[in-house]
Design an enzyme around this catalytic site. Sequence first.
Site, PDB file in Angstrom:
ATOM      1  N   SER A 156      30.267  46.873  32.982  1.00 27.09           N
ATOM      2  CA  SER A 156      28.802  46.909  32.894  1.00 27.09           C
ATOM      3  C   SER A 156      28.201  47.714  34.034  1.00 27.09           C
ATOM      4  CB  SER A 156      28.241  45.486  32.916  1.00 27.09           C
ATOM      5  OG  SER A 156      28.499  44.873  34.165  1.00 27.09           O
ATOM      6  N   GLU A 187      39.214  45.291  41.537  1.00 29.30           N
ATOM      7  CA  GLU A 187      39.860  45.678  42.790  1.00 29.30           C
ATOM      8  C   GLU A 187      41.377  45.819  42.640  1.00 29.30           C
ATOM      9  OE1 GLU A 187      35.902  44.121  44.117  1.00 29.30           O
ATOM     10  OE2 GLU A 187      37.265  43.898  42.434  1.00 29.30           O
ATOM     11  N   ASP A 209      31.385  45.785  51.511  1.00 30.19           N
ATOM     12  CA  ASP A 209      30.680  46.504  50.451  1.00 30.19           C
ATOM     13  C   ASP A 209      29.262  46.872  50.852  1.00 30.19           C
ATOM     14  OD1 ASP A 209      32.974  46.129  49.023  1.00 30.19           O
ATOM     15  OD2 ASP A 209      31.988  45.438  47.209  1.00 30.19           O
ATOM     16  N   LYS A 257      35.215  41.737  52.089  1.00 28.22           N
ATOM     17  CA  LYS A 257      34.485  42.512  51.084  1.00 28.22           C
ATOM     18  C   LYS A 257      33.200  41.807  50.665  1.00 28.22           C
ATOM     19  CE  LYS A 257      35.123  44.541  46.472  1.00 28.22           C
ATOM     20  NZ  LYS A 257      34.712  45.901  46.805  1.00 28.22           N
ATOM     21  N   ASP A 314      33.817  37.531  36.986  1.00 31.76           N
ATOM     22  CA  ASP A 314      34.371  37.370  38.337  1.00 31.76           C
ATOM     23  C   ASP A 314      34.673  35.913  38.636  1.00 31.76           C
ATOM     24  OD1 ASP A 314      34.348  40.059  38.892  1.00 31.76           O
ATOM     25  OD2 ASP A 314      32.409  40.036  39.897  1.00 31.76           O
ATOM     26  N   ASN A 332      36.072  50.290  48.708  1.00 34.46           N
ATOM     27  CA  ASN A 332      36.459  49.824  47.374  1.00 34.46           C
ATOM     28  C   ASN A 332      35.270  49.154  46.696  1.00 34.46           C
ATOM     29  OD1 ASN A 332      38.193  49.474  45.227  1.00 34.46           O
ATOM     30  ND2 ASN A 332      39.165  47.634  46.051  1.00 34.46           N
ATOM     31  N   ARG A 381      22.402  46.284  44.960  1.00 31.20           N
ATOM     32  CA  ARG A 381      21.350  46.777  44.079  1.00 31.20           C
ATOM     33  C   ARG A 381      20.028  46.901  44.837  1.00 31.20           C
ATOM     34  NH1 ARG A 381      24.942  44.287  40.729  1.00 31.20           N
ATOM     35  NH2 ARG A 381      25.013  44.793  38.490  1.00 31.20           N
ATOM     36  N   HIS A 433      39.552  40.460  47.507  1.00 31.57           N
ATOM     37  CA  HIS A 433      38.931  39.286  48.108  1.00 31.57           C
ATOM     38  C   HIS A 433      39.018  38.054  47.221  1.00 31.57           C
ATOM     39  CE1 HIS A 433      34.916  40.261  45.917  1.00 31.57           C
ATOM     40  NE2 HIS A 433      35.833  41.101  45.486  1.00 31.57           N
ATOM     41  N   ARG A 434      38.845  38.227  45.913  1.00 38.80           N
ATOM     42  CA  ARG A 434      38.820  37.060  45.040  1.00 38.80           C
ATOM     43  C   ARG A 434      40.211  36.435  44.872  1.00 38.80           C
ATOM     44  NH1 ARG A 434      33.808  36.591  44.083  1.00 38.80           N
ATOM     45  NH2 ARG A 434      32.485  38.383  43.626  1.00 38.80           N
ATOM     46  N   ARG A 458      40.267  53.241  40.053  1.00 43.38           N
ATOM     47  CA  ARG A 458      39.306  52.501  39.221  1.00 43.38           C
ATOM     48  C   ARG A 458      38.518  53.494  38.372  1.00 43.38           C
ATOM     49  NH1 ARG A 458      36.180  48.199  42.933  1.00 43.38           N
ATOM     50  NH2 ARG A 458      35.448  47.558  40.862  1.00 43.38           N
TER      51      ARG A 458
END
Length: 689
Positions: free
Chosen positions: A176, A357, A52, A443, A329, A94, A30, A407-408, A128
Amino acid sequence: MYTTAFLDLPPLLTAGGTVRLPGSKSISNRVLLLAGLSEGTTVVHDLLASDDTRVMLDALRALGCDLQQDGDTVHITGLGGKLSVQHADLFLGNAGTAMRPLTAALALLSATQGGTFTLSGIPRMHERPIGDLVDALRPLGCIVECTGQEGYPPLRLAGGQLKLSAPIQVRGDVSSQFLTALLLSLPLVSQDQALTIEVIGELISKPYIEITLNLLARFGIQVQREGWQRFVIPQGSRYQSPGSIHVEADASSASYFIAAGAIAGIDEPVRIEGVGSASIQGDIRFVEAAQAMGAKVTSGPNWLEVQRGEPGKGWPLKAIDLDCNHIPDAAMTLAVMALYADGTTRLRNIASWRVKETDRIAAMAKELRKLGATVVEGEDFIEVTPPASQGDQTAWQHASIHTYDDHRMAMCFSLAAFNPLAPSAVKGKPVSVRIEDPRCVAKTFPDYFEALFQVARTHPDWIPVITVDGPTASGKGTLASALATRLGYQFLDSGSLYRITGLLAVEQGIDLDDANALEQLARQLGEGIALRFDREHIWVDGRDVSESVRREDIGQAASRLSAYPGVRQALLELQKAFRGLPGLVADGRDMGTVVFPDAALKVFLTASVAQRAERRHRQLLSKGFSVTLDEICADLQARDLRDTSRAVAPLAPAADARKLDNSALSIDESVDTVLGWWVEGWPHVIVRH
């Protein structure tokens, strides 16, 4: 960062110490976009280094922004809301935090200033949805073409004629990021009138919108919010650089270490620096969920300390039923924490997981079941019941976790390595966890696993070791180094310890027949004499001795002093100290017989004297040494005789070693053979106790 095909995690027992987190992905991208749209130069400090942010930086450069980067600080001279290029093809990987807002900003700029832009990503990005944002932009007069499947990237933005009289409507119940994209971009066209955004349906992930509004205010845009349904951008709004801005650490990344503290912070807390009670990120509320499960948490403006709760109060963890809309997340971490809870944990209002993702609800359910959990999944919820134990049997299962380039998934499931602590675990029967494609953490947190190993502890006996032994010039060091690289393990070239001792003895004029003096010298290594190793270099007290220790005279000195029992004993404990997470590949004589007799895999590398002599001959000639092949053969035969007939630990393969004759094999073929043995034996090659 680990770039291996997989990373094997041995069972972990405790966690404690300090970890410094990287910058927030949500804030980083952002801030980068806002700085790129502003007039003047913005200095961004503590920027996250990740895939990213890299694609966002590349996009800003392609659009004409001037960027000067020094580590985690970047100077961005923005566009001032004016396009400086008319055409650009942007690849955004991504990164939803790059694709969505850049789509909105470039669609509006293209419609007002002309120009054609294409935005694409990896195949998963093209799955996505972005249709809700496209549907909000097209009524404004923006020409947005989905060049593949309608409603999904890739996109082509090609001009238009803006019509801004009516309120701008966007759905809020899928992601969002669509609303964030409009909030970040509409100030570009608000000079003549105030602009109103109306959210259709319930807005999910509201904390991420709070981040957006907070950062917009830092850049001079004061958005008026009417509940969560209407947002008004005042007429005449324009981006104003704050001059400099710091990116706080990522609260989502903090969740893994909060969980580690809650599960394994037994003797000391896990201290997390870079994010705390003053965070603007909604995911900081993960702390509340962890506390509800029993974690003990203390905090300050920029730090957290987390420890396991008291038995019966905070341990085992308490199962919870939680609406996770506010931490979408970070809530993934709760699903793995549920493995350590005393009942069924239900996480609700997480429909957004399915458009991330990967389809995270389906992926989480599948991988949790591999570990032995009972999982129920719904369209917007997941229920997790931990593995159960019956007598001396546990339902915990060894698991190779597929990470779906997410990644998560990789970071969450690393917490399953703490399974020996689980209430349903059976003492002495831990399981191993394999993380496939660990590189996917790049990421958002490239050094995640390094940070985990910094605070995690386990029994030394549980840290896997691969030993590579064999005669002189058989290629032990080359094979072991390549194996360590392919597995992401620590590397020990034990022969270098003898060579270092030999080098220092020669340099200091110590008689190679003086066993006592050589023993005293060996005892100084790693204590009074600092050692540092990497894949290519050996450092002694800050001096690179990589070439010196490979000299022929030093090799001969090392062979002589290795016969002294006192020297061998002095270096034995030093070699054992190299055993560290996530594992070790140890090259050298007696590795599998004396130093690491419990090694998970023992390799005895052989080759004919003629083949070894030819390899050594080529090596010496390339370095400018003049020596005959016959001389090398004679030297190798003498060394072999000395090594195999010495009184202490004569050179011989361990009884359970796997022999590999590499006379006719390339290095890659040798490495592939040993890796094949490792994969074939997993997980039992790791969990042997």
